[in-house]
Enzyme design. Structure first.
Site, short mmCIF file in Angstrom:
data_model
loop_
_atom_site.label_atom_id
_atom_site.label_comp_id
_atom_site.label_asym_id
_atom_site.label_seq_id
_atom_site.Cartn_x
_atom_site.Cartn_y
_atom_site.Cartn_z
N ASP A 165 -2.70 5.37 -9.79
CA ASP A 165 -3.32 4.90 -11.03
C ASP A 165 -2.34 3.99 -11.75
OD1 ASP A 165 -4.40 4.61 -13.63
OD2 ASP A 165 -5.43 6.53 -13.45
N ASP A 201 -1.48 -2.62 -5.53
CA ASP A 201 -2.04 -3.97 -5.56
C ASP A 201 -2.02 -4.53 -6.98
OD1 ASP A 201 -4.00 -2.41 -6.68
OD2 ASP A 201 -5.63 -3.11 -5.40
N GLU A 265 -8.24 -0.25 -0.63
CA GLU A 265 -7.38 -1.40 -0.35
C GLU A 265 -8.23 -2.63 -0.02
OE1 GLU A 265 -3.50 -2.70 2.37
OE2 GLU A 265 -4.25 -0.64 2.43
#
Length: 286
Positions: A165, A201, A265
């Site tokens: 998170d 990411d 992802e």
């Protein structure tokens, strides 16, 4: 939903021996997650009912998912819960369980522990593991920092934290799972030369990882890839501002070949986000 305590594995009771009690926890802890409704659909409820007794460890206590008093994650615990003394890999925040279950299926010689706090994620992990009849994976529904506080030295071969998170608001950065205190507990838990693998990411989170881990005593960055990152945090909703900020080069890793391409992802890549991989090795403290 079925009470997990009524069906889960209790390795502490199985060992029949006294273990060091967990240290007292403060009344107000900074959590890396927010509890949400854990209602399960029929399919996931059946998975919980069918497989919790096989895979779910009975080590949680209380609504905040603290580790039950008296639990110590050590080699004796591993041998009791898994039935062998194979190396243990712990994944923090396994989500739907795609990665950890795939890893367990590919490496039957290694034990895997999936840490996940949300009921649907736990149930889906149980479902994936149960459908394949895996014997080398267990699941624990506990707060990861609390578990690592009661993990004995040299118990874990690797720790994986993939796409945690991001807690994008600056005031919430203290909730990010990668923190110096957590790094200290993981360092103690790892075997000599064990590694902590991290992936995100979110560019701002990548900077956070470097700020916490690079230069931290006892850790060696094994990366070989040079990346350019902004030197300031931009906060939630301001990611576009980062391009105009001063940048510096940092060292990261190639994509970890042992991580499957999960749906999460894939969504990040489809949105044009860059994946940042990190490999930090636990070395002798100075």
């Amino acid at each position: 939903m079925t009470n997990p305590e009524s069906t889960a594995i209790d390795p502490v009771a199985a060992m029949g021996t006294d273990h060091t009690e967990a240290p007292a926890h403060p009344l107000h802890k900074v959590l890396s997650f927010v509890r949400r409704s854990g209602r399960l659909d029929d399919r996931l409820q059946r998975a919980w009912d069918n497989y919790a007794g096989t895979y779910l460890l009975d080590i949680a206590a209380g609504n905040l998912l603290d580790v039950r008093e008296g639990v110590t994650l050590d080699r004796a615990f591993v041998e009791s819960a898994w039935g062998n003394d194979n190396p243990l890999i712990v994944e923090i925040g396994t989500g739907q369980g795609e990665n950890v279950v795939a890893a367990a299926a590919a490496h039957p010689e290694t034990n895997f522990l999936a840490l996940e706090v949300y009921d649907p994620g736990v149930a889906h992990t149980l479902l994936l593991a149960g459908k394949q009849g895996l014997t080398n994976i267990r699941v624990a529904q506990v707060n990861a920092p609390e578990l690592f506080k009661v993990t004995a030295a040299g118990t874990v071969a690797e720790v994986w934290t993939f796409f945690p998170d991001p807690w994008p608001k600056k005031k919430h950065h203290k909730r990010r799972i990668v923190q110096k205190a957590m790094a200290g507990d993981i360092h103690r838990a790892l075997v000599t030369d064990g590694v902590w693998r991290i992936a995100t990411d979110i560019e701002d989170y990548a900077l956070h990882v470097h700020e916490v881990m690079d230069g931290l005593d006892g850790w060696k960055n094994l990366g070989s890839v040079t990346v350019s990152l902004p030197l300031e945090h931009v906060g939630k909703g301001n990611a576009d501002m980062a391009a105009d900020m001063p940048h510096a080069d940092f060292t990261e890793s190639e994509r970890f070949e042992g991580r499957v391409l999960t749906n999460f992802e894939k969504k990040g890549l489809a949105a044009g986000r860059v994946i940042h991989d990190f490999t930090y090795q636990a070395v002798t403290l100075n």
